[in-house]
Motif scaffolding. Structure first.
Motif, PDB file in Angstrom:
ATOM      1  N   ASP A  20      -9.360   5.723   1.112  1.00 50.17           N
ATOM      2  CA  ASP A  20      -9.262   6.192   2.831  1.00 50.17           C
ATOM      3  C   ASP A  20     -10.424   6.942   2.883  1.00 50.17           C
ATOM      4  OD1 ASP A  20      -8.696   7.572   5.105  1.00 50.17           O
ATOM      5  OD2 ASP A  20      -6.757   6.592   5.265  1.00 50.17           O
ATOM      6  N   LYS A  58       0.783  -1.167  -0.022  1.00 47.59           N
ATOM      7  CA  LYS A  58       0.227  -0.006  -0.088  1.00 47.59           C
ATOM      8  C   LYS A  58       0.659   1.125   0.021  1.00 47.59           C
ATOM      9  CE  LYS A  58      -3.215   0.683   3.336  1.00 47.59           C
ATOM     10  NZ  LYS A  58      -2.817   1.880   4.076  1.00 47.59           N
ATOM     11  N   ASP A  67      -9.319   2.134   3.315  1.00 45.76           N
ATOM     12  CA  ASP A  67      -8.757   2.462   4.818  1.00 45.76           C
ATOM     13  C   ASP A  67      -9.833   2.991   5.573  1.00 45.76           C
ATOM     14  OD1 ASP A  67      -6.199   1.674   4.667  1.00 45.76           O
ATOM     15  OD2 ASP A  67      -5.050   3.627   4.497  1.00 45.76           O
ATOM     16  N   ASP A  71      -7.581   2.214   9.203  1.00 43.62           N
ATOM     17  CA  ASP A  71      -6.323   2.946   9.416  1.00 43.62           C
ATOM     18  C   ASP A  71      -6.797   4.122  10.361  1.00 43.62           C
ATOM     19  OD1 ASP A  71      -4.310   4.667   8.645  1.00 43.62           O
ATOM     20  OD2 ASP A  71      -4.605   5.430   6.928  1.00 43.62           O
ATOM     21  N   GLU A 106      -3.082   4.843  -2.871  1.00 47.11           N
ATOM     22  CA  GLU A 106      -3.931   5.443  -1.893  1.00 47.11           C
ATOM     23  C   GLU A 106      -3.785   7.350  -2.547  1.00 47.11           C
ATOM     24  OE1 GLU A 106      -3.187   4.662   1.918  1.00 47.11           O
ATOM     25  OE2 GLU A 106      -4.407   6.329   2.909  1.00 47.11           O
ATOM     26  N   HIS A 127     -10.068  11.076   3.519  1.00 45.38           N
ATOM     27  CA  HIS A 127      -8.894  11.541   2.571  1.00 45.38           C
ATOM     28  C   HIS A 127      -9.614  12.467   1.410  1.00 45.38           C
ATOM     29  CE1 HIS A 127      -5.242   8.992   3.378  1.00 45.38           C
ATOM     30  NE2 HIS A 127      -5.554  10.012   4.594  1.00 45.38           N
TER      31      HIS A 127
HETATM   32 MN    MN Z   1      -4.937   5.638   4.803  1.00 47.75          MN
END
Ligand code: MN
Ligand code: RM4
Length: 388
Positions: A214, A137, A241, A286, A179, A217
């Motif tokens: 994620d 990742k 995530d 995460d 990501e 994000h």
């Molecule tokens: Mn992340």
């Protein structure tokens, strides 16, 4: 109505991956609050992750972050994990905490720094070989702070070249997960700021590259489930995530800020039949537990994902399709809201009992004495922390 046995079977097969860094000390840029009993080694992080799996039954792997989890012998670390009932999962690279990366890592204008970053990414693939991990990742802090600071397009070329080098090093069963994050630590441009940029690179690389979403994000108000649906449609959703946010990349417990959004995201996953482990979507956490105790926070997070997943699975798709076809706007919405408003806690408690687990994982963990034991045992040494 969906068949309850099928729903339980799907929930039993669901796999949620834990982040090793959630067990160490973390904080904001203002302060890291140390907690007693925090792991001092990657092995102790694995011990704690194994607890989360022992009480939930659906979290059998733990992602590592290099160099935070650096050891001399990664095969031995994988063996250690196995002895404790879990596996090493995704390998996360870290090209954001070295002085050399002030102007970026793989996008840095200096070829020496780019080479250093690529070498670290290649080292992470070596680690995957040793641990048997399938996924690498990548998250890049690369970007610029001021207009004119660097050439936006040239930085993309450097990124593509570095990703290509690492991609070609992957073994047949291995994937590269890319990501994105809209800003921070860079404030003007970020080199992988959104799912479009990530997807373009993945498409150019080949079938072993996929996008990671994620949930923290994005800009406020972004419709994340739409992105999820688009990526699933392209076969390029590598994984999640999971965490939740009120403002920016808050890394709070998934499902804490907006459980309805989590449901809507998982609803798209279920609709695309992508919950099955064979579908290749990795469900990772995460998160950072800056002020709350870490192990029960991870247990709670796993349960939050399970609850949203159960609601998504309980959606009456036959009724939903019928309402959609009939153009019944309110009816279709009502079907979805019925699923969301179902109290799935009794169903999950039953499932846990069937799996030989305590129906209340947090209470069972609290009773186990593990929290007191690690405080007593883990005296001395340096607690794991993201800033050391
Ligand atoms: Mn992340
Ligand atoms: C980043 C990104 C990565 C994670 C690090 C700790 O913001 O979310 O996935 O590895 O934080």
């Amino acid at each position: 109505m969906p068949d309850l046995t099928a729903v339980k079977t799907a929930l039993r097969a669901h796999r949620i991956e834990l982040p090793s860094w959630a067990f160490g000390n973390t904080g904001t840029r203002f302060k890291v609050f140390a907690q007693p009993g925090v792991p001092r080694t990657p092995q102790e992080k694995i011990d704690d992750a194994a607890q989360v799996h022992a009480f939930t039954g659906v979290a059998p792997s733990v992602a590592v972050h290099i160099p935070w989890d650096r050891v001399d012998d990664y095969a031995a670390l994988a063996a250690y994990a196995k002895e404790h009932g879990v596996a090493i999962g995704t390998v996360n690279a870290n090209v954001f905490q070295d002085d050399d990366y002030r102007l970026g890592s793989v996008c840095n204008p200096d070829p020496r720094v780019r080479r250093k970053a690529v070498n670290h990414l290649l080292e992470c693939v070596d680690i995957m070989d040793a641990t048997g991990s399938a996924d690498l990742k990548l998250w890049f802090a690369d970007g610029t702070n001021y207009p004119g600071q660097d050439d936006i397009a040239a930085r993309q070329d450097r990124l593509a070249e570095a990703l290509g080098t690492v991609y070609r090093r992957l073994g047949p069963g291995q994937r590269m997960l890319l990501e994105y994050k809209l800003f921070e630590p860079s404030f003007y441009t970020t080199d992988v700021p959104d799912w479009g940029t990530s997807l373009l690179h993945c498409l150019a690389l080949g079938p072993q590259a996929a996008v990671v979403v994620d949930t923290g994000h994005h800009a406020p108000g972004v419709n994340i489930e739409f992105i999820v649906a688009m990526l699933l449609r392209q076969g390029r959703l590598g994984g999640f995530d999971f965490n939740s946010r009120f403002y920016a990349d808050d890394d709070l417990m998934v499902g804490a800020a907006d459980p309805f959004q989590l449901f809507r995201i998982l609803r798209e996953v279920v609709a695309a039949d992508a919950l099955r482990p064979e579908a290749g979507v990795a469900f990772m956490l995460d998160q950072c537990h800056n002020i709350e105790p870490k192990i029960p926070a991870q247990i709670r997070s796993v349960m939050n994902v399970q609850e949203a997943t159960a609601k998504a699975l309980l959606t009456d798709t036959v009724a939903l399709r019928a309402a959609q076809r009939a153009g019944d706007v309110l009816g279709a919405n009502a079907v979805l809201m019925d699923a969301y408003n179902t109290d799935v806690r009794p169903l999950l408690a039953d499932l846990r009992a069937e799996m030989g687990l305590d129906p209340d994982p947090v209470a069972a963990y609290q009773r186990s004495g593990y929290a007191q034991k690690i405080v007593a045992d883990r005296m001395g040494g340096t607690p794991a922390s993201w800033d050391s």
